[in-house]
Structure formats: C-alpha cells, structure tokens
Design a protein around this motif. Structure first.
Motif, PDB file in Angstrom:
ATOM      1  N   LEU A  51     -26.028  12.312   2.500  1.00  0.00           N
ATOM      2  CA  LEU A  51     -26.259  13.752   2.612  1.00  0.00           C
ATOM      3  C   LEU A  51     -25.097  14.546   2.015  1.00  0.00           C
ATOM      4  N   LYS A  52     -23.871  14.083   2.291  1.00  0.00           N
ATOM      5  CA  LYS A  52     -22.700  14.759   1.751  1.00  0.00           C
ATOM      6  C   LYS A  52     -22.709  14.728   0.235  1.00  0.00           C
ATOM      7  N   ARG A  53     -23.034  13.574  -0.335  1.00  0.00           N
ATOM      8  CA  ARG A  53     -23.076  13.435  -1.793  1.00  0.00           C
ATOM      9  C   ARG A  53     -24.183  14.293  -2.389  1.00  0.00           C
ATOM     10  N   GLU A  54     -25.340  14.300  -1.738  1.00  0.00           N
ATOM     11  CA  GLU A  54     -26.462  15.088  -2.242  1.00  0.00           C
ATOM     12  C   GLU A  54     -26.154  16.579  -2.186  1.00  0.00           C
ATOM     13  N   TYR A  55     -25.545  17.013  -1.113  1.00  0.00           N
ATOM     14  CA  TYR A  55     -25.217  18.439  -0.972  1.00  0.00           C
ATOM     15  C   TYR A  55     -24.160  18.875  -1.979  1.00  0.00           C
ATOM     16  N   ARG A  56     -23.269  17.981  -2.349  1.00  0.00           N
ATOM     17  CA  ARG A  56     -22.277  18.320  -3.386  1.00  0.00           C
ATOM     18  C   ARG A  56     -22.964  18.620  -4.708  1.00  0.00           C
ATOM     19  N   ILE A  57     -23.976  17.835  -5.031  1.00  0.00           N
ATOM     20  CA  ILE A  57     -24.718  18.063  -6.273  1.00  0.00           C
ATOM     21  C   ILE A  57     -25.562  19.337  -6.158  1.00  0.00           C
ATOM     22  N   LEU A  58     -26.198  19.517  -5.005  1.00  0.00           N
ATOM     23  CA  LEU A  58     -27.044  20.690  -4.815  1.00  0.00           C
ATOM     24  C   LEU A  58     -26.244  21.988  -4.800  1.00  0.00           C
ATOM     25  N   THR A  59     -24.976  21.913  -4.419  1.00  0.00           N
ATOM     26  CA  THR A  59     -24.125  23.103  -4.445  1.00  0.00           C
ATOM     27  C   THR A  59     -24.013  23.661  -5.861  1.00  0.00           C
ATOM     28  N   VAL A  60     -23.885  22.765  -6.830  1.00  0.00           N
ATOM     29  CA  VAL A  60     -23.812  23.182  -8.235  1.00  0.00           C
ATOM     30  C   VAL A  60     -25.146  23.814  -8.655  1.00  0.00           C
ATOM     31  N   PHE A  61     -26.249  23.170  -8.276  1.00  0.00           N
ATOM     32  CA  PHE A  61     -27.576  23.696  -8.614  1.00  0.00           C
ATOM     33  C   PHE A  61     -27.788  25.081  -8.014  1.00  0.00           C
ATOM     34  N   VAL A  62     -27.436  25.248  -6.752  1.00  0.00           N
ATOM     35  CA  VAL A  62     -27.619  26.534  -6.070  1.00  0.00           C
ATOM     36  C   VAL A  62     -26.748  27.608  -6.706  1.00  0.00           C
ATOM     37  N   ALA A  63     -25.509  27.259  -7.042  1.00  0.00           N
ATOM     38  CA  ALA A  63     -24.602  28.228  -7.648  1.00  0.00           C
ATOM     39  C   ALA A  63     -25.123  28.707  -9.008  1.00  0.00           C
ATOM     40  N   VAL A  64     -25.601  27.778  -9.811  1.00  0.00           N
ATOM     41  CA  VAL A  64     -26.125  28.138 -11.138  1.00  0.00           C
ATOM     42  C   VAL A  64     -27.362  29.014 -11.002  1.00  0.00           C
ATOM     43  N   LEU A  65     -28.286  28.623 -10.124  1.00  0.00           N
ATOM     44  CA  LEU A  65     -29.513  29.392  -9.966  1.00  0.00           C
ATOM     45  C   LEU A  65     -29.241  30.764  -9.334  1.00  0.00           C
ATOM     46  N   PHE A  66     -28.225  30.834  -8.487  1.00  0.00           N
ATOM     47  CA  PHE A  66     -27.834  32.120  -7.909  1.00  0.00           C
ATOM     48  C   PHE A  66     -27.425  33.093  -9.005  1.00  0.00           C
ATOM     49  N   VAL A  67     -26.636  32.620  -9.950  1.00  0.00           N
ATOM     50  CA  VAL A  67     -26.207  33.469 -11.065  1.00  0.00           C
ATOM     51  C   VAL A  67     -27.395  33.850 -11.938  1.00  0.00           C
ATOM     52  N   VAL A  68     -28.261  32.874 -12.210  1.00  0.00           N
ATOM     53  CA  VAL A  68     -29.439  33.137 -13.050  1.00  0.00           C
ATOM     54  C   VAL A  68     -30.346  34.191 -12.406  1.00  0.00           C
ATOM     55  N   LEU A  69     -30.605  34.049 -11.112  1.00  0.00           N
ATOM     56  CA  LEU A  69     -31.461  35.004 -10.414  1.00  0.00           C
ATOM     57  C   LEU A  69     -30.822  36.392 -10.350  1.00  0.00           C
ATOM     58  N   SER A  70     -29.505  36.431 -10.260  1.00  0.00           N
ATOM     59  CA  SER A  70     -28.816  37.726 -10.206  1.00  0.00           C
ATOM     60  C   SER A  70     -29.053  38.533 -11.468  1.00  0.00           C
ATOM     61  N   PHE A  71     -29.147  37.845 -12.609  1.00  0.00           N
ATOM     62  CA  PHE A  71     -29.327  38.545 -13.882  1.00  0.00           C
ATOM     63  C   PHE A  71     -30.801  38.689 -14.263  1.00  0.00           C
ATOM     64  N   THR A  72     -31.608  37.684 -13.981  1.00  0.00           N
ATOM     65  CA  THR A  72     -33.014  37.733 -14.391  1.00  0.00           C
ATOM     66  C   THR A  72     -33.896  38.464 -13.392  1.00  0.00           C
ATOM     67  N   MET A  73     -33.545  38.434 -12.125  1.00  0.00           N
ATOM     68  CA  MET A  73     -34.326  39.135 -11.094  1.00  0.00           C
ATOM     69  C   MET A  73     -33.513  40.333 -10.594  1.00  0.00           C
ATOM     70  N   ASN A  74     -32.838  40.143  -9.486  1.00  0.00           N
ATOM     71  CA  ASN A  74     -31.922  41.150  -8.959  1.00  0.00           C
ATOM     72  C   ASN A  74     -31.003  40.479  -7.944  1.00  0.00           C
ATOM     73  N   PHE A  75     -29.936  41.177  -7.576  1.00  0.00           N
ATOM     74  CA  PHE A  75     -28.938  40.584  -6.685  1.00  0.00           C
ATOM     75  C   PHE A  75     -29.491  40.294  -5.289  1.00  0.00           C
ATOM     76  N   PRO A  76     -30.282  41.203  -4.676  1.00  0.00           N
ATOM     77  CA  PRO A  76     -30.835  40.888  -3.349  1.00  0.00           C
ATOM     78  C   PRO A  76     -31.684  39.619  -3.335  1.00  0.00           C
ATOM     79  N   THR A  77     -32.470  39.391  -4.397  1.00  0.00           N
ATOM     80  CA  THR A  77     -33.273  38.168  -4.471  1.00  0.00           C
ATOM     81  C   THR A  77     -32.375  36.939  -4.557  1.00  0.00           C
ATOM     82  N   ALA A  78     -31.290  37.049  -5.313  1.00  0.00           N
ATOM     83  CA  ALA A  78     -30.347  35.935  -5.432  1.00  0.00           C
ATOM     84  C   ALA A  78     -29.688  35.637  -4.083  1.00  0.00           C
ATOM     85  N   VAL A  79     -29.349  36.699  -3.344  1.00  0.00           N
ATOM     86  CA  VAL A  79     -28.748  36.508  -2.019  1.00  0.00           C
ATOM     87  C   VAL A  79     -29.748  35.859  -1.070  1.00  0.00           C
TER      88      VAL A  79
END
Length: 221
Positions: A51-79
């Motif tokens: 679980l720890k290893r999987e969450y480390r990888i998912l942290t990168v995925f979540v961070a990237v998608l958070f930035v993408v959603l902030s620009f392509t959608m809006n900041f509240p949706t990203a939050v």
C-alpha cells in the motif's frame, strides 16, 4: 445549512464512528497462537508495504492530474478531485488495517468457537472498509457542496459539476487499487503454484513457501 445537510453530515459521522467501534471490537478478540500471529504479521507487513509503495506512485498521478484539472477545468474542481483522492486513500488504508488485523483473529475464533464466531469477525472486518467508504464519501460530498453553495455562493447546478471532481478522485484511487492488487495477487498465486507445488513439491498454501505469504498479501490488497 438545511436539515438535509445536517442529516447527511450526522449519518456520515455515525458511519465513521460505527467503523471505529467495529475495529475496536475486532482488536479485542484473541489473535490466536504464536504461529498464527507470526503469519498474520508477515501478511500485514507485506500488505502495508504494498500500500505504501502504491500510494507513492499514486501521489505523482494525483499531483499531475491536479495541475491538469486546475488549468483545463477550474481550481475548485481540482481541489474536489484532491479531496476525493485523499478520502479514497484513507478508506483504503483503514480497510487494509482492519482486514490484516482480523485475519488471525478469524482463524483463532474458528478453532476455538466455531464458524459463527469466525464469520462474525470476518464479516465485521470487511464491513469496516465498506462503512468507511460510505462515511468518508458522504462526508466529502457534504463538505464540498456546502462550501461551494454557502461559502462561495455558487448555484446548485454549478456546484454539482464541480462535485464530479470529487468522484473522479475517489474512483481513480479505487481503480488503481483494484487493478494493482488484482495483478499482484494473481502473479503471487501463479508463482506459488508453479514454484511451490510443481518445482519444490510443497503442498498448496503451505507457509514454508514464501509465495503463499505473498498470495495472502495479494488477497488483502
């Protein structure tokens, strides 16, 4: 907030309290013999490491998608997406702790008290995950919706559109957990059979085969 919001918030909190009570009750049960505890600890250690290893990888995925959603959608949706991902990860962690701690206690109950007692512990151990998912999911929806409508004064329709980010975050973590866990457990299961039963001649599910421990880790994850 109106009564619907208050009621939903109360139900969410009650669900989390109930999950905590179930967990406390399970931890009070006899963990079994020294060998049961040893094997259970091996499985728990492996499951939490996965679980720890999987969450480390998912942290990168979540961070990237958070930035993408902030620009392509809006900041509240990203939050909202970030909150959904965090709540889903928390539910997975709680569920993993409950499942791995109930393993040896289920075996011990089956040995000393029979199937009804063992079934009760096993069922409650799994119910903790289910109740936590519902509680955290409802809690997240209420907090985000009230914040958007009352705090930011958005309309219901716009708020509901932003809430899709919460669902995306929660379901993304759940999807990766299922796929990753499924691949892991099947690889360990096949490996245990090929090496243990066929090459080494060790009986199926024999604890002398390290792959059996890995297989049980996979069953939990």
């Amino acid at each position: 907030m109106n009564l619907v919001y208050y009621g939903s918030l109360i139900i969410a909190v009650l669900a989390l309290v109930y999950a905590f009570i179930l967990y406390r009750n399970i931890m009070k049960q006899d963990p079994g013999t020294e060998k049961m505890v040893e094997l259970s600890n091996h499985i728990k250690s492996g499951a939490m490491a996965f679980l720890k290893r999987e969450y480390r990888i998912l942290t990168v995925f979540v961070a990237v998608l958070f930035v993408v959603l902030s620009f392509t959608m809006n900041f509240p949706t990203a939050v909202a997406f970030l909150v959904g991902a965090l709540f889903s990860s928390l539910a997975g962690y709680v569920g993993m702790r409950a499942a791995t701690n109930s393993n040896s206690r289920t075996a011990s109950a089956a040995e000393c008290c029979g199937i009804p007692k063992a079934l009760s512990i096993a069922f409650n151990g799994g119910a903790i995950m289910g109740v936590t998912v519902v509680g955290l999911g409802l809690l997240g929806l209420v907090i985000i919706f009230v914040t958007l409508t009352n705090g930011l004064n958005l309309g219901n329709e716009e708020a509901i559109k932003i809430l899709t980010g919460f669902g995306l975050g929660a379901s993304s973590i759940a999807l990766f957990a299922r796929v990753g866990g499924g691949i892991y457990t099947k690889a360990a299961d096949v490996g245990a059979d090929l090496v243990g039963k066929i090459e080494a001649g060790i009986p199926e599910d024999d604890p002398r085969n390290p792959a059996v421990i890995a297989d049980n880790v996979g069953d939990n994850v």
